[in-house]
Scaffold this motif. Structure first.
Motif, PDB file in Angstrom:
ATOM      1  N   ARG A  73      52.770  40.911  28.122  1.00 46.97           N
ATOM      2  CA  ARG A  73      53.595  39.671  27.931  1.00 46.97           C
ATOM      3  C   ARG A  73      54.814  39.799  27.165  1.00 46.97           C
ATOM      4  O   ARG A  73      54.994  40.354  26.317  1.00 46.97           O
ATOM      5  CB  ARG A  73      52.653  38.364  27.378  1.00 46.97           C
ATOM      6  CG  ARG A  73      53.294  37.050  27.552  1.00 46.97           C
ATOM      7  CD  ARG A  73      52.330  36.113  26.830  1.00 46.97           C
ATOM      8  NE  ARG A  73      52.554  36.013  25.384  1.00 46.97           N
ATOM      9  CZ  ARG A  73      51.326  35.784  24.520  1.00 46.97           C
ATOM     10  NH1 ARG A  73      50.340  35.537  25.026  1.00 46.97           N
ATOM     11  NH2 ARG A  73      51.663  35.967  23.139  1.00 46.97           N
ATOM     12  N   GLN A  76      59.262  36.064  26.264  1.00 44.13           N
ATOM     13  CA  GLN A  76      59.416  34.634  26.909  1.00 44.13           C
ATOM     14  C   GLN A  76      58.240  34.052  27.597  1.00 44.13           C
ATOM     15  O   GLN A  76      58.254  33.178  28.339  1.00 44.13           O
ATOM     16  CB  GLN A  76      60.610  34.838  27.955  1.00 44.13           C
ATOM     17  CG  GLN A  76      61.811  35.284  27.371  1.00 44.13           C
ATOM     18  CD  GLN A  76      62.233  36.553  26.948  1.00 44.13           C
ATOM     19  OE1 GLN A  76      61.711  37.722  27.469  1.00 44.13           O
ATOM     20  NE2 GLN A  76      62.959  36.682  25.984  1.00 44.13           N
ATOM     21  N   GLY A  77      57.253  34.785  27.465  1.00 41.13           N
ATOM     22  CA  GLY A  77      56.003  34.347  28.115  1.00 41.13           C
ATOM     23  C   GLY A  77      55.402  34.997  29.468  1.00 41.13           C
ATOM     24  O   GLY A  77      54.540  34.903  30.023  1.00 41.13           O
ATOM     25  N   SER A 229      57.784  24.298  27.269  1.00 40.40           N
ATOM     26  CA  SER A 229      57.999  25.427  26.307  1.00 40.40           C
ATOM     27  C   SER A 229      57.066  26.491  26.926  1.00 40.40           C
ATOM     28  O   SER A 229      55.874  26.271  26.557  1.00 40.40           O
ATOM     29  CB  SER A 229      58.067  24.983  25.042  1.00 40.40           C
ATOM     30  OG  SER A 229      58.469  25.926  24.283  1.00 40.40           O
ATOM     31  N   LYS A 231      54.846  29.739  26.600  1.00 41.09           N
ATOM     32  CA  LYS A 231      54.399  30.909  25.919  1.00 41.09           C
ATOM     33  C   LYS A 231      53.637  31.750  26.555  1.00 41.09           C
ATOM     34  O   LYS A 231      53.905  33.043  25.933  1.00 41.09           O
ATOM     35  CB  LYS A 231      53.269  29.962  24.765  1.00 41.09           C
ATOM     36  CG  LYS A 231      52.714  31.240  23.576  1.00 41.09           C
ATOM     37  CD  LYS A 231      52.083  30.357  22.663  1.00 41.09           C
ATOM     38  CE  LYS A 231      51.727  31.238  21.512  1.00 41.09           C
ATOM     39  NZ  LYS A 231      50.927  30.845  20.582  1.00 41.09           N
ATOM     40  N   ASP A 232      52.964  31.543  27.566  1.00 41.93           N
ATOM     41  CA  ASP A 232      52.274  32.730  28.182  1.00 41.93           C
ATOM     42  C   ASP A 232      51.960  32.017  29.730  1.00 41.93           C
ATOM     43  O   ASP A 232      51.259  31.093  29.966  1.00 41.93           O
ATOM     44  CB  ASP A 232      50.864  32.999  27.386  1.00 41.93           C
ATOM     45  CG  ASP A 232      49.781  33.958  28.223  1.00 41.93           C
ATOM     46  OD1 ASP A 232      50.538  34.599  29.236  1.00 41.93           O
ATOM     47  OD2 ASP A 232      48.819  34.203  27.811  1.00 41.93           O
ATOM     48  N   THR A 233      52.612  32.840  30.833  1.00 39.12           N
ATOM     49  CA  THR A 233      52.347  32.389  32.075  1.00 39.12           C
ATOM     50  C   THR A 233      50.990  32.821  32.779  1.00 39.12           C
ATOM     51  O   THR A 233      50.568  32.510  34.046  1.00 39.12           O
ATOM     52  CB  THR A 233      53.738  32.753  33.005  1.00 39.12           C
ATOM     53  OG1 THR A 233      53.807  34.352  32.992  1.00 39.12           O
ATOM     54  CG2 THR A 233      54.892  32.406  32.498  1.00 39.12           C
ATOM     55  N   THR A 278      52.299  26.629  28.389  1.00 35.76           N
ATOM     56  CA  THR A 278      52.671  26.192  27.013  1.00 35.76           C
ATOM     57  C   THR A 278      51.639  27.201  26.005  1.00 35.76           C
ATOM     58  O   THR A 278      51.850  26.787  24.817  1.00 35.76           O
ATOM     59  CB  THR A 278      52.705  24.840  26.753  1.00 35.76           C
ATOM     60  OG1 THR A 278      51.235  24.259  26.811  1.00 35.76           O
ATOM     61  CG2 THR A 278      53.445  24.058  27.928  1.00 35.76           C
ATOM     62  N   LYS A 279      50.461  27.799  26.253  1.00 32.60           N
ATOM     63  CA  LYS A 279      49.512  28.261  25.316  1.00 32.60           C
ATOM     64  C   LYS A 279      49.089  29.337  25.984  1.00 32.60           C
ATOM     65  O   LYS A 279      49.374  29.876  26.874  1.00 32.60           O
ATOM     66  CB  LYS A 279      48.429  27.312  25.203  1.00 32.60           C
ATOM     67  CG  LYS A 279      48.653  26.006  24.668  1.00 32.60           C
ATOM     68  CD  LYS A 279      47.300  24.851  24.660  1.00 32.60           C
ATOM     69  CE  LYS A 279      47.448  23.547  24.228  1.00 32.60           C
ATOM     70  NZ  LYS A 279      46.260  22.882  24.543  1.00 32.60           N
ATOM     71  N   SER A 280      48.612  30.063  24.910  1.00 29.19           N
ATOM     72  CA  SER A 280      48.129  31.579  25.394  1.00 29.19           C
ATOM     73  C   SER A 280      46.692  31.606  25.903  1.00 29.19           C
ATOM     74  O   SER A 280      45.834  30.730  25.534  1.00 29.19           O
ATOM     75  CB  SER A 280      47.948  32.458  24.149  1.00 29.19           C
ATOM     76  OG  SER A 280      49.433  32.800  23.600  1.00 29.19           O
TER      77      SER A 280
END
Length: 299
Positions: A73, A76-77, A229, A231-233, A278-280
């Motif tokens: 990752r 930028q996610g 925003s 964080k992780d796609t 928006t979260k991992s």
């Protein structure tokens, strides 16, 4: 990989991600797959059960381990699949799902069968896919296909295209990423793809945080995802698909003729996918129905 600073294990995988996201949104789901008799398999099954996913369709392999996929990752996610460590692609339990052990009861109780194309990469799971399609036809399920193209899963990439094309005759709803749409149909326009596949009832073409092209029951349009925003796609596309299926179940097939309903369904799916990014950790990041509604009310 020298540039990676740390690894964090998260249980998941596309089918499990979709099943969990559906259950979190309020639509009951079941997971069908094969895991190893190991800690990773046990962790995934326990997670599915803790969320409320029906696990009666899970098979266990005595010989092969639960698949682990390394995902890198960026800051930028954005994520990239980095392989399976030191094992070949077909040396994992999910390559050995057995067609004869698929439980018909699950199909009797279901409305939708959700598939990817990775299962076509190995002879045993390929047979299981076509057995599942037989059961889906017998029990009148709608078929949802997420192409989810991952070349690293295939021992011979040349086998992929003809096998994927065999699925078109079964598909009612098709989800593709833009690059998959270009590869398979030379266009990212959902309406054009729908016209090519005359039997489908809906096509979605996503492209990260760019516009989603859709054609649902002849209603064509685009939806711009809500800015979040990131964080992780990882798993955001699976959550998007779950949001779409959840809305299909809520709205019912009859309402798909409405242009407004079609657009609202896709907007809802975008909100589910966006919140997940928006979260991992794909499953851990998935939102509740209340969180999705709260985001939609802001726009």
């Amino acid at each position: 990989m020298s540039e990676v600073t740390s690894w964090t294990p998260y249980p998941g995988g596309a089918p499990a991600n979709v099943a969990c996201a559906l259950t979190k949104l309020g639509t009951p789901s079941a997971f069908v797959g094969c895991v190893g008799k190991d800690a990773e398999g046990e962790e995934l099954v326990q997670l599915l059960q803790s969320i409320g996913v029906n696990t009666s369709g899970i098979q266990y392999s005595e010989q092969a381990p639960t698949r682990q996929v390394y995902v890198t990752r960026t800051a930028q996610g954005d994520r990239t699949f980095a392989g399976f460590g030191d094992k070949k692609a077909d040396r994992f339990a999910d390559a050995y799902l057995q067609a004869q052990h698929l439980p018909p009861k699950l199909f009797l109780e279901a409305e939708y069968l959700v598939l990817g194309t990775l299962e076509l990469a190995y002879p045993q799971t390929r047979a299981a896919v076509f057995r599942a399609l037989e059961l889906a036809e017998e029990y009148h399920l709608k078929i949802v296909l997420d192409v989810n193209w991952r070349p690293m899963f295939w021992l011979d990439e040349q086998e992929a295209l003809p096998l994927i094309e065999e699925l078109w005759q079964y598909v009612d709803f098709l989800k593709l990423a833009e690059e998959e749409a270009q590869w398979l149909f030379d266009t990212a326009d959902a309406g054009a793809i729908s016209a090519r596949l005359s039997s489908v009832e809906g096509v979605l073409v996503s492209n990260g945080d760019a516009e989603v092209s859709y054609c649902i029951s002849d209603n064509e349009g685009t939806v711009k995802p809500i800015k979040v925003s990131v964080k992780d796609t990882t798993g955001a596309g699976d959550a998007f698909l779950a949001g779409f299926i959840h809305q299909l179940c809520l709205q019912g097939m009859q309402k798909l003729n409405s242009p407004q309903v079609a657009q609202e369904i896709v907007r809802y799916a975008c909100a589910v996918g966006g919140l997940t990014a928006t979260k991992s950790g794909a499953i851990a990041a998935q939102p509740s129905a209340q969180e999705v509604e709260a985001l939609l009310q802001k726009i």
